[in-house]
Write an enzyme that holds these catalytic residues in place. Sequence first.
Site, PDB file in Angstrom:
ATOM      1  N   LYS A   1     -26.205 -19.929  -6.139  1.00  0.00           N
ATOM      2  CA  LYS A   1     -27.281 -19.118  -5.542  1.00  0.00           C
ATOM      3  C   LYS A   1     -28.457 -18.955  -6.509  1.00  0.00           C
ATOM      4  O   LYS A   1     -29.613 -18.836  -6.085  1.00  0.00           O
ATOM      5  CB  LYS A   1     -26.742 -17.750  -5.129  1.00  0.00           C
TER       6      LYS A   1
ATOM      7  N   GLU B   1     -30.739 -10.892   2.134  1.00  0.00           N
ATOM      8  CA  GLU B   1     -29.470 -10.589   2.791  1.00  0.00           C
ATOM      9  C   GLU B   1     -28.369 -11.113   1.881  1.00  0.00           C
ATOM     10  O   GLU B   1     -28.600 -12.001   1.068  1.00  0.00           O
ATOM     11  CB  GLU B   1     -29.396 -11.320   4.148  1.00  0.00           C
TER      12      GLU B   1
ATOM     13  N   SER C   1     -18.926 -24.270  -6.060  1.00  0.00           N
ATOM     14  CA  SER C   1     -20.198 -23.561  -5.864  1.00  0.00           C
ATOM     15  C   SER C   1     -20.245 -22.221  -6.576  1.00  0.00           C
ATOM     16  O   SER C   1     -21.322 -21.717  -6.893  1.00  0.00           O
ATOM     17  CB  SER C   1     -20.450 -23.361  -4.365  1.00  0.00           C
TER      18      SER C   1
HETATM   19  C1  LIG Z   1     -19.855 -19.092  -4.198  1.00  0.00           C
HETATM   20  C2  LIG Z   1     -20.427 -19.376  -2.856  1.00  0.00           C
HETATM   21  N1  LIG Z   1     -20.301 -20.617  -2.343  1.00  0.00           N
HETATM   22  C3  LIG Z   1     -20.790 -20.924  -1.118  1.00  0.00           C
HETATM   23  C4  LIG Z   1     -21.432 -19.979  -0.352  1.00  0.00           C
HETATM   24  C5  LIG Z   1     -21.923 -20.400   1.007  1.00  0.00           C
HETATM   25  O1  LIG Z   1     -23.289 -20.525   1.070  1.00  0.00           O
HETATM   26  P1  LIG Z   1     -23.995 -21.936   1.258  1.00  0.00           P
HETATM   27  O2  LIG Z   1     -23.336 -22.614   2.402  1.00  0.00           O
HETATM   28  O3  LIG Z   1     -25.400 -21.577   1.530  1.00  0.00           O
HETATM   29  O4  LIG Z   1     -23.831 -22.702   0.001  1.00  0.00           O
HETATM   30  C6  LIG Z   1     -21.605 -18.672  -0.845  1.00  0.00           C
HETATM   31  C7  LIG Z   1     -22.300 -17.660  -0.048  1.00  0.00           C
HETATM   32  O5  LIG Z   1     -22.364 -16.513  -0.367  1.00  0.00           O
HETATM   33  C8  LIG Z   1     -21.089 -18.367  -2.130  1.00  0.00           C
HETATM   34  O6  LIG Z   1     -21.203 -17.147  -2.653  1.00  0.00           O
END
Ligand SMILES: Cc1ncc(COP(=O)(O)O)c(C=O)c1O
Length: 408
Positions: free
Chosen positions: A86, A108, A376
Amino acid sequence: MYKRGYYQGFGGAFLPEILTATFDQLESVFETAKSDPQFWSGYEKVMSTYSCRPTPLTFAENLTRHFGGARIYIKREDLNHTGAHKANNVMGQGLLVQRMGKTRVIAETGAGQHGVATATMAARFGFDCTIYMGAVDVERQRPNVFWMERLGATVVPVTNGTRILKDAINEAFRDWVSNMDSTHYVLGTACGPHPFPEMVTYFQSIIGQEARRQILTAEGRLPTRVYACVGGGSNAMGLFSGFLNDPVELVGVEAGGKGLDSGAHASRLCASDASVGVAQGYKTYFLQNSDGQMKETHSIAAGLDYVGVSPILSHFKETGKARFEASTDREVIEAVALTMRKEGLIPALESAHAFARAFKEAPQLSTEDVIIINQSGRGDKDIFTIADAFGDPAWKEFIIHKAEQYKQ
Ligand SMILES: Cc1ncc(COP(=O)(O)O)c(C=O)c1O
């Protein structure tokens, strides 16, 4: 409505007229920044000195041996400042806010990671900050609420609707309409009206650009497949961006919750109960009923628990550019447990959806194949959910003891 930002029938910008000038300004600042080579190098500099870029690409030697198939690499977005991908989007949008001369940011958040990243960016750049978060998510991601408030943000629990991410987005738009002159809405994923899907993808593309360079250095060849979890779609778009022109299979993994036939999931791209519609300013696959009312979603991971999905990924589904799968809550917990034990890594519950799918497919590939999984984010924030799933009695006792101390 204006017709820019379409991905063959998905996307667009379905806006109340009052927001048109604000979106025009945002688009124009973004276009100018994009065509300025100094902007991207300035962005990379911020990300390398304030966050942890380039994030490493880790060879998962033990998992590779365990499955006996493809060579498994993990892109370590968990090592970003604030613990998730993020930060890439938030710091980039922060630089645009500076260019626009605005003084306040709103956002949000679902899992709280985007909220913490935005509150961090606001503290660093000196902006006022308000975060909207569904009351259900406030409850399940309490540690992140604590940090957002300590970082100086006002956290507003949203009690409308089903009290999760989509309701927080609605509330953030309401705020924006009343405060456009001073305020920028830092949307956290590759969704929403144009230019957000493109802009968020642009900042997150740093993941894929790095991963491509790193795998070529490590293996001297491209991966067979890359895996990313899909909430709104930003980390997936970020990783996929590095391989769009390559013979690499792109795999997006959604929240299968309690199973795709259970009605308790958040899968928009591979469940049969999703359909195309317009909501929250853009056109994409939504989980909605025949009247267009948004359905309740479920996922063990708050960050994947959303009714809509990036219009770019909907386009990829239609064209076959990417393959979409779903992992269930149970598979996700098993994947977290295995990754911790084998590699000493704690993936966020969101990321673990991608791990779970890759673990299913890795043994069917050959030892010549290479795959990349996007981690992620890190799983520390999920301690309450993971401890419950493992039924850890010592943890439960600790919480009860702590609660008793607070009562005194
Ligand atoms: C660690 C993490 N991975 C993935 C996501 C999913 O979001 P996005 O599909 O935008 O990557 C989030 C959303 O809060 C998250 O905190």
